[in-house]
Design a protein around this motif. Sequence first.
Motif, PDB file in Angstrom:
ATOM      1  N   GLY A 107     -65.347 140.083  48.214  1.00 48.56           N
ATOM      2  CA  GLY A 107     -64.940 139.761  49.726  1.00 48.56           C
ATOM      3  C   GLY A 107     -65.912 138.487  50.197  1.00 48.56           C
ATOM      4  O   GLY A 107     -66.838 137.939  49.332  1.00 48.56           O
ATOM      5  N   SER A 108     -65.468 137.862  51.248  1.00 49.19           N
ATOM      6  CA  SER A 108     -66.137 136.896  52.096  1.00 49.19           C
ATOM      7  C   SER A 108     -66.174 137.040  53.426  1.00 49.19           C
ATOM      8  O   SER A 108     -65.332 137.659  54.021  1.00 49.19           O
ATOM      9  N   ILE A 109     -67.263 136.461  54.145  1.00 50.63           N
ATOM     10  CA  ILE A 109     -67.179 136.658  55.498  1.00 50.63           C
ATOM     11  C   ILE A 109     -67.470 135.035  56.117  1.00 50.63           C
ATOM     12  O   ILE A 109     -68.209 134.343  55.658  1.00 50.63           O
ATOM     13  N   ASN A 110     -66.467 134.947  57.166  1.00 52.71           N
ATOM     14  CA  ASN A 110     -66.434 133.740  57.891  1.00 52.71           C
ATOM     15  C   ASN A 110     -66.985 133.907  59.346  1.00 52.71           C
ATOM     16  O   ASN A 110     -66.275 134.912  60.078  1.00 52.71           O
ATOM     17  N   ILE A 111     -68.213 133.191  59.980  1.00 48.64           N
ATOM     18  CA  ILE A 111     -68.354 133.537  61.168  1.00 48.64           C
ATOM     19  C   ILE A 111     -68.158 132.204  62.223  1.00 48.64           C
ATOM     20  O   ILE A 111     -68.856 131.452  61.684  1.00 48.64           O
ATOM     21  N   SER A 112     -67.553 132.128  63.186  1.00 43.83           N
ATOM     22  CA  SER A 112     -67.489 130.947  64.006  1.00 43.83           C
ATOM     23  C   SER A 112     -67.910 131.095  65.335  1.00 43.83           C
ATOM     24  O   SER A 112     -67.558 132.288  65.942  1.00 43.83           O
ATOM     25  N   LEU A 113     -68.646 130.188  65.865  1.00 44.01           N
ATOM     26  CA  LEU A 113     -69.194 130.275  67.220  1.00 44.01           C
ATOM     27  C   LEU A 113     -68.522 129.460  68.233  1.00 44.01           C
ATOM     28  O   LEU A 113     -67.606 128.715  67.988  1.00 44.01           O
ATOM     29  N   ASP A 114     -68.214 130.405  69.388  1.00 45.40           N
ATOM     30  CA  ASP A 114     -67.522 129.811  70.292  1.00 45.40           C
ATOM     31  C   ASP A 114     -68.257 128.587  71.080  1.00 45.40           C
ATOM     32  O   ASP A 114     -69.469 128.655  71.418  1.00 45.40           O
ATOM     33  N   ARG A 115     -67.729 127.466  71.123  1.00 50.72           N
ATOM     34  CA  ARG A 115     -68.387 126.293  71.659  1.00 50.72           C
ATOM     35  C   ARG A 115     -68.938 126.632  73.209  1.00 50.72           C
ATOM     36  O   ARG A 115     -70.031 126.253  73.396  1.00 50.72           O
ATOM     37  N   ALA A 116     -67.910 126.953  73.856  1.00 47.70           N
ATOM     38  CA  ALA A 116     -68.264 126.906  75.466  1.00 47.70           C
ATOM     39  C   ALA A 116     -69.336 128.182  75.674  1.00 47.70           C
ATOM     40  O   ALA A 116     -70.270 127.799  76.566  1.00 47.70           O
ATOM     41  N   LYS A 117     -69.173 129.284  74.909  1.00 41.32           N
ATOM     42  CA  LYS A 117     -70.186 130.312  75.174  1.00 41.32           C
ATOM     43  C   LYS A 117     -71.813 129.872  74.867  1.00 41.32           C
ATOM     44  O   LYS A 117     -72.531 130.336  75.486  1.00 41.32           O
ATOM     45  N   PHE A 118     -71.502 129.244  73.792  1.00 43.22           N
ATOM     46  CA  PHE A 118     -73.074 128.679  73.259  1.00 43.22           C
ATOM     47  C   PHE A 118     -73.541 127.313  73.853  1.00 43.22           C
ATOM     48  O   PHE A 118     -74.342 126.702  73.179  1.00 43.22           O
ATOM     49  N   HIS A 119     -72.616 126.800  75.025  1.00 43.40           N
ATOM     50  CA  HIS A 119     -73.009 125.624  75.386  1.00 43.40           C
ATOM     51  C   HIS A 119     -73.077 124.392  74.352  1.00 43.40           C
ATOM     52  O   HIS A 119     -73.998 123.655  74.561  1.00 43.40           O
ATOM     53  N   MET A 120     -72.104 124.524  73.443  1.00 44.10           N
ATOM     54  CA  MET A 120     -72.097 123.290  72.490  1.00 44.10           C
ATOM     55  C   MET A 120     -71.234 122.278  72.965  1.00 44.10           C
ATOM     56  O   MET A 120     -70.284 122.579  73.697  1.00 44.10           O
ATOM     57  N   PRO A 121     -71.405 120.798  72.647  1.00 46.95           N
ATOM     58  CA  PRO A 121     -70.443 120.056  72.992  1.00 46.95           C
ATOM     59  C   PRO A 121     -69.077 120.334  72.336  1.00 46.95           C
ATOM     60  O   PRO A 121     -68.816 120.965  71.203  1.00 46.95           O
ATOM     61  N   GLN A 122     -67.907 119.988  73.334  1.00 41.88           N
ATOM     62  CA  GLN A 122     -66.778 120.089  72.722  1.00 41.88           C
ATOM     63  C   GLN A 122     -66.286 119.499  71.382  1.00 41.88           C
ATOM     64  O   GLN A 122     -65.324 120.036  70.912  1.00 41.88           O
ATOM     65  N   ARG A 123     -66.969 118.388  70.871  1.00 44.66           N
ATOM     66  CA  ARG A 123     -66.771 117.761  69.809  1.00 44.66           C
ATOM     67  C   ARG A 123     -67.437 118.637  68.369  1.00 44.66           C
ATOM     68  O   ARG A 123     -67.128 118.090  67.299  1.00 44.66           O
ATOM     69  N   ALA A 124     -68.119 119.583  68.737  1.00 43.13           N
ATOM     70  CA  ALA A 124     -68.839 120.252  67.633  1.00 43.13           C
ATOM     71  C   ALA A 124     -68.072 121.682  67.181  1.00 43.13           C
ATOM     72  O   ALA A 124     -67.558 122.146  68.161  1.00 43.13           O
ATOM     73  N   GLN A 125     -68.494 121.883  65.988  1.00 47.19           N
ATOM     74  CA  GLN A 125     -68.006 123.110  65.649  1.00 47.19           C
ATOM     75  C   GLN A 125     -68.962 123.898  64.524  1.00 47.19           C
ATOM     76  O   GLN A 125     -69.407 122.973  63.825  1.00 47.19           O
ATOM     77  N   VAL A 126     -69.346 125.178  64.517  1.00 43.85           N
ATOM     78  CA  VAL A 126     -70.392 125.512  63.841  1.00 43.85           C
ATOM     79  C   VAL A 126     -69.841 126.819  63.006  1.00 43.85           C
ATOM     80  O   VAL A 126     -69.253 127.834  63.897  1.00 43.85           O
ATOM     81  N   ASP A 127     -69.612 126.824  61.815  1.00 37.66           N
ATOM     82  CA  ASP A 127     -69.241 128.036  61.178  1.00 37.66           C
ATOM     83  C   ASP A 127     -70.456 128.533  60.279  1.00 37.66           C
ATOM     84  O   ASP A 127     -71.254 127.617  59.381  1.00 37.66           O
ATOM     85  N   LEU A 128     -70.446 129.791  59.716  1.00 33.12           N
ATOM     86  CA  LEU A 128     -71.299 130.232  58.825  1.00 33.12           C
ATOM     87  C   LEU A 128     -70.432 131.011  57.906  1.00 33.12           C
ATOM     88  O   LEU A 128     -69.748 131.937  58.257  1.00 33.12           O
ATOM     89  N   SER A 129     -70.425 130.866  56.716  1.00 31.16           N
ATOM     90  CA  SER A 129     -69.843 131.639  55.703  1.00 31.16           C
ATOM     91  C   SER A 129     -70.844 132.321  54.649  1.00 31.16           C
ATOM     92  O   SER A 129     -71.807 131.587  54.205  1.00 31.16           O
ATOM     93  N   LEU A 130     -70.402 133.492  54.406  1.00 29.01           N
ATOM     94  CA  LEU A 130     -71.026 134.495  53.499  1.00 29.01           C
ATOM     95  C   LEU A 130     -70.431 134.756  52.292  1.00 29.01           C
ATOM     96  O   LEU A 130     -69.351 135.475  52.325  1.00 29.01           O
ATOM     97  N   SER A 131     -70.440 134.028  51.079  1.00 29.22           N
ATOM     98  CA  SER A 131     -69.747 134.529  50.133  1.00 29.22           C
ATOM     99  C   SER A 131     -70.442 135.918  49.171  1.00 29.22           C
ATOM    100  O   SER A 131     -71.605 136.051  49.078  1.00 29.22           O
ATOM    101  N   ASN A 132     -69.801 136.858  49.008  1.00 26.07           N
ATOM    102  CA  ASN A 132     -69.807 138.100  48.208  1.00 26.07           C
ATOM    103  C   ASN A 132     -70.759 139.077  48.978  1.00 26.07           C
ATOM    104  O   ASN A 132     -72.079 139.002  48.739  1.00 26.07           O
ATOM    105  N   PRO A 133     -70.548 139.348  50.377  1.00 36.89           N
ATOM    106  CA  PRO A 133     -71.388 139.992  51.069  1.00 36.89           C
ATOM    107  C   PRO A 133     -71.585 141.682  50.509  1.00 36.89           C
ATOM    108  O   PRO A 133     -72.579 142.087  50.963  1.00 36.89           O
ATOM    109  N   LEU A 134     -70.657 141.826  49.641  1.00 38.19           N
ATOM    110  CA  LEU A 134     -71.022 143.316  49.254  1.00 38.19           C
ATOM    111  C   LEU A 134     -72.149 143.066  47.886  1.00 38.19           C
ATOM    112  O   LEU A 134     -73.022 144.036  48.085  1.00 38.19           O
ATOM    113  N   GLY A 135     -72.283 141.862  47.516  1.00 32.43           N
ATOM    114  CA  GLY A 135     -73.604 141.808  46.596  1.00 32.43           C
ATOM    115  C   GLY A 135     -74.756 141.651  47.316  1.00 32.43           C
ATOM    116  O   GLY A 135     -75.698 142.215  46.904  1.00 32.43           O
ATOM    117  N   ALA A 136     -74.706 141.132  48.356  1.00 31.59           N
ATOM    118  CA  ALA A 136     -75.792 140.938  49.379  1.00 31.59           C
ATOM    119  C   ALA A 136     -76.318 142.154  49.983  1.00 31.59           C
ATOM    120  O   ALA A 136     -77.349 142.853  50.051  1.00 31.59           O
TER     121      ALA A 136
END
Length: 683
Positions: free
Chosen positions: A411-440
Amino acid sequence: WRRSPGLQLSPSLRVEKNYFGDSPTFNPAVQQLFGRRNDFVPRNLGISPRIGFTWTRGASQEIAFFEGAALRPRTVIQGGTGLFINATSAGTISGPLTNTGLPSSAQQLLCTGDATPVPNWRAYATNPGSVPDRCADGSSGTIFSNSAPNVSLVSRDFVPQRSIRSDLSWARPILDGRFQTSVRGSHSINLNQQQTVDINFVPEVRFALASEGGRPVFVAPTSIAPATGAIASRDARVTQQFSRVSELRSDLRSQSMQASISLSPIQRTPARFGWSATYTYLAVQEQFTGFNSNTAGSPLLVETARNSNGPHQINYTLRYNFFDYVRVTWSGNLRSGSRYTPIVGGDVNGDGSANDRAFVFDPANAGDPALAAGMRQLIDNSSGAARSCLLRQLGNIAARNSCTAPWTNTGSINISLDRAKFHMPQRAQVDLSLSNPLGAADLAFNGSGNLRGWGQSPFPDQSLMYVRGFDPASNRYKYEVNQRFGATRPQLLTLRSPVSVTLNVRYDIGRTRERQSLVQQLDFGRAQAGSRIPEAQLRSSGSFSVTNPMSTILRSQDSLRLTAMQADSIASMNRRYTYRSDSIWTGAARYLAALPAKYDPDQANDRYMRARRAQIDLLIDAVKAIRELLTPAQIRKLPSFITVSLDPRYLESIRNGSGLYVGGNSSQFFGGAFAPAGFEILR
């Protein structure tokens, strides 16, 4: 060719020709000894006829987005059949180019048993001239030494791999439009599958291993080193001038069948949880020989068996929106275990390939006490599929792919943060990906010394035994049983799926689509030739740049079966919204229409965006009430363009432009569905 409004046929014809600009150097000795030219390169012409069809049935339960709009079909059936031909790659002649058997080609030195020189790696590193070019004691006359070169060539009958493939799929919503499902099946007859055959091999049986069910051996007992069991394959050669003479052929075939079913909910309203799943069944039967796979007898024998792929596979995706702050997506895969063959770690039949299937000795009849003890220990300590595989084949040479590995879960996990809730610029996007979370999780909960193998796709050790010598008096090999046979414990694996974390930060420095469209319109009659767009058109364009779901709902109130209270309430909100929206755009359009020939694009865009944001804020207040008025059954009948416009989160995301900034994408994920950005009325 459209046979009817619902049936469309798509025939096609593909023609391709391959050509190589180089060819191997001709070796006349190869032609004299084997009747083959080693300088032949394939130049094939491929003609691939294909035909596909799409058949739509019925109409979707959804109402039309606007009057006269075509409705999506209720059922879509697609299929096709055709001949598919692989391209001939440059790798096809890479071997023949370098292995011509001439002095200028690649050379080798093989030494077996006592003829093997003692390596001096330090000397080799400092002085390449010290690398041996002869076997031990300077002799090359012993049968356990071989300096004959290899030869590679392509058969004159070689053609690229081709397959006759057919597929058929069926897709439609089910359960009153609550779920989307699709079923697909395919069948493929794969022709001209490749294999490499050693044409310098002589299939003459010199003796048989009585202790291994009469396994044939193609060299004399004197060509087997008693101390190690290593084989000098000279007895099985047509000529000693060359070692392996590998001919690339395309005379095998296989057959594959695949069926899959997919299911996912149709989410037309905001939802925190979403999912989708697909089950696939795969069955493959293929021809093989001992030269391109493994063998229990002659490597020239063509056999048919299932391939090593596991038949079952489940792909799934789970999505959850945590309080509109974080969107988490888990993508997983469950796969039935691959198949593998118990083999011997070494060449025992003398064909020059270390790929012989193992004889599964019965501890009660093994003859060799050490071998019997090793087999008994392995069977007693093994469990599950590996133990069952051995027990059902006791006293026989193992069948190809007769053992099965355990199921795997990745499996793999992707985490995406909401720009408005975290007061990020409209032009920005932040994603966090975790490959092999079961191994972790395995590492975190069980520690590095006690891993359970979560998230890994292990391939079991398929070496059942290793050759440790040969008894010429009884014509028996001496074996050591591999106690790790079939093991999948992570402590015994050399290759593991790593755990990695990836932080992806993107920032768009381009201009929004709305700004570019606005400037293009305002430039007419100002910066470029043409007539200025009048105020009324600017007002209308701005007002309709955001989809109004209320007008579509009211136009289809009979199809939706709106109650009098619902219709009156929505009509009242629509009048109020339309009046206030028109007043907002009246001032903005007047300002834009009065701009001089030289104007500031940034100021014009700022005025336009203030009106747009005010209009969307009005719509956000209205859709909250509309969602409470409509029933789930009524919402399921609305087209996707309307249901997404009823989501305040989506409307908030397009306040600063419906063409999203990051990645130039015009859609955004909401509650398990991809929402279109809406219509661009401005042109």
